[in-house]
Write a protein that holds these residues in place. Sequence first.
Motif, PDB file in Angstrom:
ATOM      1  N   VAL A   1      -1.053   7.452  -3.029  1.00 38.59           N
ATOM      2  CA  VAL A   1      -2.478   7.129  -2.923  1.00 38.59           C
ATOM      3  C   VAL A   1      -3.178   7.738  -4.145  1.00 38.59           C
ATOM      4  O   VAL A   1      -2.938   8.905  -4.486  1.00 38.59           O
ATOM      5  CB  VAL A   1      -3.070   7.678  -1.609  1.00 38.59           C
ATOM      6  CG1 VAL A   1      -4.587   7.565  -1.599  1.00 38.59           C
ATOM      7  CG2 VAL A   1      -2.454   6.937  -0.416  1.00 38.59           C
TER       8      VAL A   1
ATOM      9  N   TYR B   1      -4.680   9.015   8.211  1.00 41.33           N
ATOM     10  CA  TYR B   1      -5.806   8.909   7.281  1.00 41.33           C
ATOM     11  C   TYR B   1      -6.684   7.702   7.577  1.00 41.33           C
ATOM     12  O   TYR B   1      -7.861   7.672   7.212  1.00 41.33           O
ATOM     13  CB  TYR B   1      -5.331   8.840   5.829  1.00 41.33           C
ATOM     14  CG  TYR B   1      -6.491   8.929   4.866  1.00 41.33           C
ATOM     15  CD1 TYR B   1      -7.061   7.776   4.334  1.00 41.33           C
ATOM     16  CD2 TYR B   1      -7.056  10.153   4.541  1.00 41.33           C
ATOM     17  CE1 TYR B   1      -8.164   7.838   3.491  1.00 41.33           C
ATOM     18  CE2 TYR B   1      -8.148  10.238   3.695  1.00 41.33           C
ATOM     19  CZ  TYR B   1      -8.706   9.061   3.181  1.00 41.33           C
ATOM     20  OH  TYR B   1      -9.802   9.144   2.357  1.00 41.33           O
ATOM     21  N   ASN B   2      -6.151   6.725   8.296  1.00 38.28           N
ATOM     22  CA  ASN B   2      -6.871   5.475   8.538  1.00 38.28           C
ATOM     23  C   ASN B   2      -7.030   5.193  10.026  1.00 38.28           C
ATOM     24  O   ASN B   2      -6.501   4.205  10.545  1.00 38.28           O
ATOM     25  CB  ASN B   2      -6.125   4.322   7.863  1.00 38.28           C
ATOM     26  CG  ASN B   2      -5.877   4.588   6.402  1.00 38.28           C
ATOM     27  OD1 ASN B   2      -6.769   4.465   5.569  1.00 38.28           O
ATOM     28  ND2 ASN B   2      -4.657   5.009   6.068  1.00 38.28           N
TER      29      ASN B   2
ATOM     30  N   VAL C   1      -9.471   8.142  -4.113  1.00 43.40           N
ATOM     31  CA  VAL C   1      -9.614   8.668  -2.752  1.00 43.40           C
ATOM     32  C   VAL C   1      -9.629  10.188  -2.827  1.00 43.40           C
ATOM     33  O   VAL C   1      -8.637  10.846  -2.490  1.00 43.40           O
ATOM     34  CB  VAL C   1      -8.460   8.161  -1.850  1.00 43.40           C
ATOM     35  CG1 VAL C   1      -8.748   8.483  -0.388  1.00 43.40           C
ATOM     36  CG2 VAL C   1      -8.205   6.676  -2.042  1.00 43.40           C
TER      37      VAL C   1
ATOM     38  N   TYR D   1      -8.270  12.619  -0.076  1.00 45.54           N
ATOM     39  CA  TYR D   1      -6.986  12.317   0.573  1.00 45.54           C
ATOM     40  C   TYR D   1      -6.164  13.581   0.830  1.00 45.54           C
ATOM     41  O   TYR D   1      -5.636  13.786   1.922  1.00 45.54           O
ATOM     42  CB  TYR D   1      -6.182  11.306  -0.272  1.00 45.54           C
ATOM     43  CG  TYR D   1      -4.961  10.785   0.449  1.00 45.54           C
ATOM     44  CD1 TYR D   1      -3.684  11.254   0.156  1.00 45.54           C
ATOM     45  CD2 TYR D   1      -5.093   9.847   1.479  1.00 45.54           C
ATOM     46  CE1 TYR D   1      -2.567  10.798   0.845  1.00 45.54           C
ATOM     47  CE2 TYR D   1      -3.974   9.384   2.171  1.00 45.54           C
ATOM     48  CZ  TYR D   1      -2.719   9.860   1.857  1.00 45.54           C
ATOM     49  OH  TYR D   1      -1.624   9.423   2.552  1.00 45.54           O
TER      50      TYR D   1
ATOM     51  N   ALA E   1       0.816  -1.220   0.000  1.00 48.68           N
ATOM     52  CA  ALA E   1       0.000   0.000   0.000  1.00 48.68           C
ATOM     53  C   ALA E   1       0.845   1.263   0.000  1.00 48.68           C
ATOM     54  O   ALA E   1       0.346   2.349  -0.319  1.00 48.68           O
ATOM     55  CB  ALA E   1      -0.930   0.004   1.210  1.00 48.68           C
ATOM     56  N   PHE E   2       2.155   1.109   0.340  1.00 49.01           N
ATOM     57  CA  PHE E   2       3.018   2.289   0.466  1.00 49.01           C
ATOM     58  C   PHE E   2       3.946   2.467  -0.738  1.00 49.01           C
ATOM     59  O   PHE E   2       4.806   3.356  -0.745  1.00 49.01           O
ATOM     60  CB  PHE E   2       3.863   2.172   1.753  1.00 49.01           C
ATOM     61  CG  PHE E   2       3.042   1.903   2.988  1.00 49.01           C
ATOM     62  CD1 PHE E   2       3.276   0.767   3.757  1.00 49.01           C
ATOM     63  CD2 PHE E   2       2.003   2.743   3.356  1.00 49.01           C
ATOM     64  CE1 PHE E   2       2.516   0.493   4.889  1.00 49.01           C
ATOM     65  CE2 PHE E   2       1.232   2.479   4.479  1.00 49.01           C
ATOM     66  CZ  PHE E   2       1.490   1.348   5.247  1.00 49.01           C
TER      67      PHE E   2
ATOM     68  N   ALA F   1      -0.403   7.290   7.009  1.00 43.74           N
ATOM     69  CA  ALA F   1      -1.295   6.129   7.034  1.00 43.74           C
ATOM     70  C   ALA F   1      -2.041   6.054   8.366  1.00 43.74           C
ATOM     71  O   ALA F   1      -3.252   5.759   8.398  1.00 43.74           O
ATOM     72  CB  ALA F   1      -0.501   4.849   6.790  1.00 43.74           C
TER      73      ALA F   1
ATOM     74  N   ILE G   1      -4.071  -1.511   7.842  1.00 49.10           N
ATOM     75  CA  ILE G   1      -3.053  -0.615   7.254  1.00 49.10           C
ATOM     76  C   ILE G   1      -2.252   0.073   8.358  1.00 49.10           C
ATOM     77  O   ILE G   1      -1.042   0.314   8.188  1.00 49.10           O
ATOM     78  CB  ILE G   1      -3.684   0.402   6.271  1.00 49.10           C
ATOM     79  CG1 ILE G   1      -2.579   1.035   5.415  1.00 49.10           C
ATOM     80  CG2 ILE G   1      -4.514   1.466   6.975  1.00 49.10           C
ATOM     81  CD1 ILE G   1      -3.056   1.674   4.149  1.00 49.10           C
TER      82      ILE G   1
HETATM   83  C1  LIG Z   1      -1.213   4.377   2.189  1.00 52.46           C
HETATM   84  O1  LIG Z   1      -2.526   4.001   1.768  1.00 52.46           O
HETATM   85  C2  LIG Z   1      -3.599   4.651   2.374  1.00 52.46           C
HETATM   86  O2  LIG Z   1      -3.466   5.424   3.315  1.00 52.46           O
HETATM   87  N1  LIG Z   1      -4.788   4.377   1.847  1.00 52.46           N
HETATM   88  C3  LIG Z   1      -6.013   5.056   2.233  1.00 52.46           C
HETATM   89  C4  LIG Z   1      -6.991   4.771   1.093  1.00 52.46           C
HETATM   90  C5  LIG Z   1      -8.344   4.396   1.669  1.00 52.46           C
HETATM   91  C6  LIG Z   1      -8.524   2.968   1.213  1.00 52.46           C
HETATM   92  O3  LIG Z   1      -7.165   2.493   1.167  1.00 52.46           O
HETATM   93  C7  LIG Z   1      -6.461   3.461   0.484  1.00 52.46           C
HETATM   94  C8  LIG Z   1      -6.723   3.377  -0.998  1.00 52.46           C
HETATM   95  C9  LIG Z   1      -8.170   3.170  -1.253  1.00 52.46           C
HETATM   96  N2  LIG Z   1      -8.623   3.183  -2.508  1.00 52.46           N
HETATM   97  C10 LIG Z   1      -9.949   3.023  -2.737  1.00 52.46           C
HETATM   98  C11 LIG Z   1     -10.813   2.875  -1.662  1.00 52.46           C
HETATM   99  N3  LIG Z   1     -10.361   2.865  -0.407  1.00 52.46           N
HETATM  100  C12 LIG Z   1      -9.040   2.980  -0.179  1.00 52.46           C
HETATM  101  C13 LIG Z   1      -4.990   3.401   0.793  1.00 52.46           C
END
Ligand SMILES: COC(=O)N1C[C@@H]2C[C@@H]3O[C@]2(Cc2nccnc23)C1
Length: 130
Positions: free
Chosen positions: A35, A85-86, A40, A43, A30-31, A82, A96
């Motif tokens: 993003v 945001y999460n 998103v 973001y 994911a990193f 991360a 995450i």
């Molecule tokens: C480092 O990555 C993240 O902080 N994220 C946050 C986003 C929310 C979730 O996951 C991510 C990408 C994503 N795309 C579509 C729907 N939902 C998501 C990755």
Amino acid sequence: EDQEEAVLRELRLFLRNVTERLTLDRRFKAFTKPVDIEEVPDYLMVIKKPMDLSTLLTNIDEHKYVTVGEFMSDTDLIWQNALEYNPDSDPMDRHIRHRACALKDTVRAIIKDELDEDFERVCEEIKESR
Ligand SMILES: COC(=O)N1C[C@@H]2C[C@@H]3O[C@]2(Cc2nccnc23)C1
């Protein structure tokens, strides 16, 4: 002078090696890329300084980092963003955040194990002299 360029070249090689090992680690998928703002859309309203592993590599090649400390500030952004945001308790957010914490601990362990203190001190001296 040339000795300084040799030191900074060795720094870039070390930082590329660390970044590539993180990119190959499946926990950190994911990193690896920014993003996707289309996926998103909010973001960038939440995260003011996005960062990811591919951007680290670009920064290294553009000679952005003169010390490992400067590199660490950007790797810290990746996991801090991360966590920010999460934040929720749902399984996706927890997952995450767990990986973000693993990234933080992995970078620190690699630097502690593999970075020579004297080498970082020389890089700091070059930075102060510029
Ligand atoms: C480092 O990555 C993240 O902080 N994220 C946050 C986003 C929310 C979730 O996951 C991510 C990408 C994503 N795309 C579509 C729907 N939902 C998501 C990755």
